[in-house]
Write a protein that holds these residues in place. Structure first.
Motif, PDB file in Angstrom:
ATOM      1  N   ILE A  24       3.555  12.874  -0.390  1.00 28.55           N
ATOM      2  CA  ILE A  24       2.476  13.083   0.583  1.00 28.55           C
ATOM      3  C   ILE A  24       1.550  11.869   0.606  1.00 28.55           C
ATOM      4  N   THR A  25       1.260  11.323  -0.562  1.00 29.31           N
ATOM      5  CA  THR A  25       0.397  10.144  -0.659  1.00 29.31           C
ATOM      6  C   THR A  25       0.965   8.993   0.162  1.00 29.31           C
ATOM      7  N   TYR A  26       2.259   8.765   0.061  1.00 26.27           N
ATOM      8  CA  TYR A  26       2.881   7.650   0.774  1.00 26.27           C
ATOM      9  C   TYR A  26       2.916   7.899   2.285  1.00 26.27           C
ATOM     10  N   ILE A  27       3.177   9.132   2.673  1.00 29.05           N
ATOM     11  CA  ILE A  27       3.182   9.472   4.099  1.00 29.05           C
ATOM     12  C   ILE A  27       1.788   9.264   4.685  1.00 29.05           C
ATOM     13  N   LYS A  28       0.774   9.703   3.971  1.00 26.04           N
ATOM     14  CA  LYS A  28      -0.606   9.539   4.442  1.00 26.04           C
ATOM     15  C   LYS A  28      -0.981   8.057   4.531  1.00 26.04           C
ATOM     16  N   LYS A  29      -0.522   7.258   3.586  1.00 23.34           N
ATOM     17  CA  LYS A  29      -0.800   5.814   3.639  1.00 23.34           C
ATOM     18  C   LYS A  29      -0.123   5.181   4.852  1.00 23.34           C
ATOM     19  N   PRO A 168      11.488   6.668   7.540  1.00 18.11           N
ATOM     20  CA  PRO A 168      11.632   6.663   6.081  1.00 18.11           C
ATOM     21  C   PRO A 168      11.585   5.238   5.504  1.00 18.11           C
ATOM     22  N   TYR A 169      12.004   4.238   6.297  1.00 19.33           N
ATOM     23  CA  TYR A 169      11.946   2.846   5.830  1.00 19.33           C
ATOM     24  C   TYR A 169      10.500   2.377   5.667  1.00 19.33           C
ATOM     25  N   ASP A 170       9.612   2.831   6.553  1.00 18.35           N
ATOM     26  CA  ASP A 170       8.189   2.500   6.421  1.00 18.35           C
ATOM     27  C   ASP A 170       7.622   3.085   5.135  1.00 18.35           C
ATOM     28  N   ILE A 171       8.013   4.320   4.834  1.00 19.51           N
ATOM     29  CA  ILE A 171       7.548   4.975   3.607  1.00 19.51           C
ATOM     30  C   ILE A 171       8.091   4.217   2.394  1.00 19.51           C
ATOM     31  N   GLU A 172       9.353   3.851   2.465  1.00 24.34           N
ATOM     32  CA  GLU A 172       9.984   3.100   1.376  1.00 24.34           C
ATOM     33  C   GLU A 172       9.263   1.766   1.144  1.00 24.34           C
ATOM     34  N   ASP A 173       8.879   1.086   2.226  1.00 24.33           N
ATOM     35  CA  ASP A 173       8.142  -0.181   2.099  1.00 24.33           C
ATOM     36  C   ASP A 173       6.817   0.019   1.370  1.00 24.33           C
ATOM     37  N   ILE A 174       6.115   1.102   1.694  1.00 19.72           N
ATOM     38  CA  ILE A 174       4.835   1.381   1.033  1.00 19.72           C
ATOM     39  C   ILE A 174       5.055   1.655  -0.449  1.00 19.72           C
ATOM     40  N   ILE A 175       6.091   2.424  -0.771  1.00 21.20           N
ATOM     41  CA  ILE A 175       6.409   2.706  -2.171  1.00 21.20           C
ATOM     42  C   ILE A 175       6.722   1.404  -2.909  1.00 21.20           C
ATOM     43  N   ASN A 176       7.580   0.569  -2.316  1.00 25.62           N
ATOM     44  CA  ASN A 176       7.950  -0.702  -2.949  1.00 25.62           C
ATOM     45  C   ASN A 176       6.738  -1.616  -3.128  1.00 25.62           C
ATOM     46  N   GLU A 177       5.877  -1.657  -2.115  1.00 27.02           N
ATOM     47  CA  GLU A 177       4.666  -2.477  -2.185  1.00 27.02           C
ATOM     48  C   GLU A 177       3.768  -2.006  -3.326  1.00 27.02           C
ATOM     49  N   GLU A 178       3.601  -0.708  -3.461  1.00 27.15           N
ATOM     50  CA  GLU A 178       2.762  -0.164  -4.529  1.00 27.15           C
ATOM     51  C   GLU A 178       3.367  -0.438  -5.904  1.00 27.15           C
ATOM     52  N   GLU A 179       4.685  -0.255  -5.998  1.00 23.60           N
ATOM     53  CA  GLU A 179       5.345  -0.521  -7.284  1.00 23.60           C
ATOM     54  C   GLU A 179       5.217  -1.988  -7.658  1.00 23.60           C
ATOM     55  N   TYR A 180       5.344  -2.868  -6.664  1.00 24.96           N
ATOM     56  CA  TYR A 180       5.200  -4.299  -6.914  1.00 24.96           C
ATOM     57  C   TYR A 180       3.776  -4.608  -7.385  1.00 24.96           C
ATOM     58  N   ASN A 181       2.787  -4.038  -6.679  1.00 23.37           N
ATOM     59  CA  ASN A 181       1.389  -4.275  -7.043  1.00 23.37           C
ATOM     60  C   ASN A 181       1.087  -3.753  -8.441  1.00 23.37           C
ATOM     61  N   GLU A 182       1.656  -2.599  -8.795  1.00 20.15           N
ATOM     62  CA  GLU A 182       1.452  -2.056 -10.132  1.00 20.15           C
ATOM     63  C   GLU A 182       2.078  -2.965 -11.189  1.00 20.15           C
ATOM     64  N   SER A 183       3.296  -3.457 -10.905  1.00 18.35           N
ATOM     65  CA  SER A 183       3.969  -4.318 -11.887  1.00 18.35           C
ATOM     66  C   SER A 183       3.286  -5.683 -11.978  1.00 18.35           C
ATOM     67  N   SER A 184       2.623  -6.133 -10.914  1.00 17.43           N
ATOM     68  CA  SER A 184       1.903  -7.400 -10.930  1.00 17.43           C
ATOM     69  C   SER A 184       0.671  -7.336 -11.812  1.00 17.43           C
ATOM     70  N   ASN A 185       0.205  -6.139 -12.099  1.00 19.61           N
ATOM     71  CA  ASN A 185      -0.989  -5.961 -12.908  1.00 19.61           C
ATOM     72  C   ASN A 185      -0.671  -5.848 -14.406  1.00 19.61           C
ATOM     73  N   TRP A 186       0.579  -5.978 -14.769  1.00 20.90           N
ATOM     74  CA  TRP A 186       0.938  -5.875 -16.165  1.00 20.90           C
ATOM     75  C   TRP A 186       0.417  -7.092 -16.925  1.00 20.90           C
ATOM     76  N   ASN A 187       0.002  -6.856 -18.127  1.00 20.54           N
ATOM     77  CA  ASN A 187      -0.420  -7.968 -18.996  1.00 20.54           C
ATOM     78  C   ASN A 187       0.697  -8.243 -19.976  1.00 20.54           C
TER      79      ASN A 187
END
Length: 188
Positions: A24-29, A168-187
């Motif tokens: 739901i979070t990704y659909i809303k985004k 569904p591809y738009d939703i997938e892009d948002i998921i991938n973008e968020e996962e990338y942003n989360e992994s970019s914040n790793w120390n």
């Protein structure tokens, strides 16, 4: 474009059965990502029919956006009276909250459900009253949004109307973008 209709899959069509489902979070985004430029371009009204899933999630996005865009309005045009009569309490609660916050609420046929024609009339009416349709929809999986998309396609053939798809591809892009942003914040 001043008036946008929004439709899409119902929650159960997406395998979503709980209000806290991560999807739901990704659909809303995705909805928000599409709406903001439209609002900044002069969008004034969003119309939904109040069906469970995408439409109610879109309403929640609109309420959030109204904090920054106070001129944005929400209309809920239900196909018939007591649309929520057979829904569970959680869904009824969400629906009633959205109706209480909407800027305009009306039932198109002004009577309880008595035949499927009411749903067709709803699709025709909402498309007629809007300048464009935003649909969370994929041709590969027709589902409930197919019928409103079909009405919108007819209007495109006869005049100035647009359909904006969230796939569904738009939703997938948002998921991938968020996962990338989360992994970019790793120390490291």
């Amino acid at each position: 474009m001043k008036v946008l209709a929004i439709t899409g899959y119902k929650a159960f069509e997406l395998g979503i059965f709980k209000q806290d489902h991560k999807g739901i979070t990704y659909i809303k985004k995705a909805i928000k990502k599409r709406l903001v430029p439209m609002i900044e371009d002069g969008l004034e009204w969003v119309i939904i029919s109040g069906q469970l899933g995408t439409e109610l999630w879109a309403a929640e996005v609109i309420f959030e956006l109204q904090l920054d865009y106070s001129e944005l309005r929400l209309a809920v045009l239900t196909p018939h009276l007591d649309q929520e009569a057979k829904w569970n309490d959680t869904n009824k609660e969400q629906y009633e909250f959205i109706l209480s916050q909407a800027d305009f609420v009306e039932s198109i046929t002004k009577r309880p459900y008595d035949n499927p024609r009411q749903l067709k009339v709803k699709n025709q009416y909402i498309v007629k009253k809007s300048d464009a349709l935003m649909a969370f929809y994929d041709d590969e999986k027709k589902g409930s949004p197919f019928f409103m998309v079909q009405e919108a396609q007819k209007k495109i053939e006869h005049g100035n109307y647009h359909i904006f798809y969230i796939t569904p591809y738009d939703i997938e892009d948002i998921i991938n973008e968020e996962e990338y942003n989360e992994s970019s914040n790793w120390n490291y």
